[in-house]
Design an enzyme around this catalytic site. Structure first.
Site, short mmCIF file in Angstrom:
data_model
loop_
_atom_site.label_atom_id
_atom_site.label_comp_id
_atom_site.label_asym_id
_atom_site.label_seq_id
_atom_site.Cartn_x
_atom_site.Cartn_y
_atom_site.Cartn_z
N GLU A 164 22.09 38.19 -21.83
CA GLU A 164 22.73 37.23 -22.73
C GLU A 164 21.77 36.50 -23.68
O GLU A 164 21.61 35.28 -23.59
CB GLU A 164 23.53 36.19 -21.92
CG GLU A 164 24.60 36.81 -21.04
CD GLU A 164 25.52 35.77 -20.40
OE1 GLU A 164 25.18 34.57 -20.44
OE2 GLU A 164 26.57 36.15 -19.88
N GLU A 348 29.10 41.50 -15.80
CA GLU A 348 29.56 40.26 -15.18
C GLU A 348 31.00 40.00 -15.56
O GLU A 348 31.38 40.12 -16.72
CB GLU A 348 28.75 39.03 -15.65
CG GLU A 348 27.36 38.95 -15.11
CD GLU A 348 26.62 37.68 -15.59
OE1 GLU A 348 27.28 36.67 -15.87
OE2 GLU A 348 25.39 37.74 -15.68
#
Ligand code: FCB
Length: 443
Positions: A164, A348
Site C-alpha cells: 500500500e 487483504e
C-alpha cells in the site's frame, strides 16, 4: 452453488509490526512505528507494538493455528530493521534466522509463504536521513531486498515488494496519522515516487536471487464513485480515483503518472529522473489487491473548489467503512479488463467488529462471516467473468495492532486475549476452515 477453481489459494495475512512484538530483541533496530507509537498522543490509548501478539516468540503455535484452519498460504511481512538495524550496511543474522525458521516451519506444515518486504516499519535511521521523500531510501530498499532474497529466496517463491504505497505516502507524509507523522505535500509526492522506484528496482533483484519466484506489489484499491450522476460529481469521483488508484496503477503499468492528477497537484515533479518511469514499469507476475470499501464523492465547487468525500449511509463495519461486496467484483473486473495484469490476488480483505468473548468461551462473529461470505461470492463472480484471480488472503489471521487505532479494532479470524496471549479461533475461523475444505463460501 458458488465454486472456486480447484487450485485456488486460500490464505490469511498479517504484518510484522502488527503482530511480532519483541521490538528491540536480538539486535533489531528501531523502526518509525516504534518511534511513532512511543510518542504520546499518536496512537489510541497509548498502545504500542512493543509486545503485540508476541508472535516473535509464539510463531510455532501460530503456525499450528494456521494448519488447524487448513490455510494453503500465509502472507506475512519482514521487518526491515530486524535485518538491517540501520537500514543498510550491517546485517543482523538473528533477524534473518527468525524469518528463516518461520519459513521452514510454514513449509513443513504445508503452508506456502507469501512474503511482503515492506509493510510500513521503516528503519528509523533511514527516516533520520529523510525517509521515503529521499531517493537514497529507495536505494537502501534494494540492498535490503537483496539481503533478504539471498537468504530466503530458495524457499520463498512468492514476493511482494511493498504494501500500500498510497497509505505510506499519504497517511505518513501528508495527513500525518501514520508514522512518521508528517503533513507536507512536498514530502508526499516524492515519497510516492521513491516507493514506486524502490519497487521497480527491487523486482529484478528478487528474480535474480529467487529463481522461478512470482513477484508483485500490493496496492490498496477501491472504486471511487460519484454521489450523483451529475457531471460535476463524476469529475469529483474521477479525481479521487486518480489520487488513490491511478497514481499507482498507471505508472506500474507503463502509463506514467495520470496527467489530470499531475495537473491538480501544481508541482514540478522534478524528483523524477531519466529512466525512473521505465524502472517502475517493470513487468510483474501479479498484482496484490487490498480491498476493504469503496468511496463516494461529490463536487464541492460552491465551497472551496475541492471535491469531497461523502459519508455513506449503508451497512458499516466498526471502522465506519461501508460494507459493499459488489465493489470487489467491479474492482477486479476493472483491474483485469483495463490493466491486464497477468494474475491478481486479493492480498487483504476483512472487517473489524466489536467482538466479545462469550461466557461459552467462543466469539460469535456472525457479522464477519456475513462480510466474508459476500466478498468471496463477489470474487467468485469475477473469476466467472474471466478475471485471473488466483487466491484470497483474509485480513487478518488474528487480532493485532491496528496502527493508529491500537488494539481497539479487532480484524482477526482468531481472537487474541492480550493479557494472556491466548488465541481463540472465532466462529469465522471455524467457518473459514469449512470454506477452504469445501472450496465454496456457501458453507
Ligand atoms: C490495511 C493494512 C493492514 C491493516 C488493514 C486493516 O490498510 O495494510 O495492515 O491495517 O488495512
Amino acid at each position: 452453488m458458488t465454486t472456486f477453481p480447484s487450485d485456488f489459494i486460500w490464505g490469511a495475512a498479517t504484518a510484522s509490526y502488527q503482530i511480532e512484538g519483541a521490538w528491540n530483541a536480538d539486535g533489531k533496530g528501531e523502526s518509525i512505528w516504534d518511534r511513532f507509537s512511543h510518542t504520546p498522543g499518536k496512537v489510541w490509548g497509548g498502545d504500542t507494538g512493543d509486545v503485540a501478539c508476541d508472535h516473535y516468540h509464539r510463531w510455532p503455535d501460530d503456525i499450528r493455528l494456521m494448519a488447524d484452519l487448513g490455510l494453503h498460504a500465509y502472507r506475512f511481512s519482514i521487518a526491515w530493521p530486524r535485518i538491517l538495524p540501520d537500514g543498510r550496511g550491517q546485517i543482523n543474522q538473528a533477524g534473518l534466522d527468525f524469518y528463516s525458521r518461520l519459513v521452514d516451519g510454514l513449509l513443513e506444515a504445508g503452508i506456502t509463504p507469501f512474503a511482503t518486504l515492506y509493510h510500513w516499519d521503516l528503519p528509523q535511521a533511514l527516516q533520520d536521513e529523510g525517509g521515503w521523500p529521499a531517493r537514497t531510501t529507495a536505494e537502501a530498499f534494494v540492498e535490503y531486498a537483496d539481503v533478504v532474497s539471498q537468504h530466503l529466496g530458495d524457499r520463498v517463491k512468492n514476493w511482494m515488494t511493498l504494501n500500500e504505497p498510497w497509505v505510506i505516502a499519504s497517511l505518513g507524509y501528508l495527513m500525518g496519522v501514520h508514522a512518521p507523522g508528517h503533513q507536507d505535500l512536498d514530502e508526499m509526492l516524492p515519497a510516492s515516487h521513491h516507493l514506486l522506484l524502490a519497487h521497480g528496482w527491487a523486482v529484478p533483484v528478487l528474480r535474480r536471487n529467487s529463481p522461478d519466484a512470482e513477484v508483485g506489489i500490493v496496492l490498496n484499491l477501491g472504486p471511487q464513485v460519484p454521489a450523483s450522476p451529475s457531471a460535476a460529481d463524476r469529475a469529483a469521483a474521477r479525481y479521487f480515483d486518480g489520487v488513490t488508484n491511478r497514481w499507482y496503477l498507471d505508472p506500474i503499468s507503463g502509463r506514467g503518472y495520470p496527467a489530470d492528477i499531475v495537473q491538480s497537484y501544481q508541482r514540478e515533479l522534478d524528483y523524477i529522473q531519466p529512466g525512473d518511469m521505465d524502472a517502475i514499469a517493470v513487468p510483474i507476475d501479479f498484482l496484490g489487491v487490498n480491498y476493504y470499501t469503496r468511496g463516494i464523492h461529490r463536487d464541492n465547487a460552491a465551497k472551496d473548489n475541492l471535491p469531497e468525500t461523502v459519508h455513506h449511509t449503508g451497512e458499516s463495519t466498526e471502522m465506519g467503512w461501508e460494507v459493499h461486496p459488489e465493489s470487489l467484483y467491479d474492482l477486479l473486473g476493472r483491474l483485469h479488463f483495463e490493466y491486464r495484469f497477468p494474475a491478481l490476488y486479493v492480498t487483504e480483505n476483512g472487517a473489524a467488529y466489536p467482538d466479545l468473548l462469550s461466557d461459552d468461551g467462543h466469539v460469535h462473529d456472525a457479522d464477519r462471516i456475513s462480510y466474508l461470505r459476500r466478498h468471496f461470492q463477489s470474487a467468485a463472480r469475477a473469476i466467472a467473468a474471466g478475471v485471473p484471480l488466483k487466491g484470497y488472503f483474509v485480513w487478518s489471521l488474528m487480532d493485532n495492532f491496528e496502527w493508529s487505532f491500537g488494539y481497539s479494532k479487532r480484524f482477526g479470524l482468531v481472537y487474541v486475549d492480550y493479557e494472556t496471549q491466548q488465541r481463540i479461533p472465532k466462529d469465522s475461523a471455524l467457518w473459514y476452515k469449512r470454506v477452504i475444505e469445501t472450496n465454496t463460501p456457501d458453507a
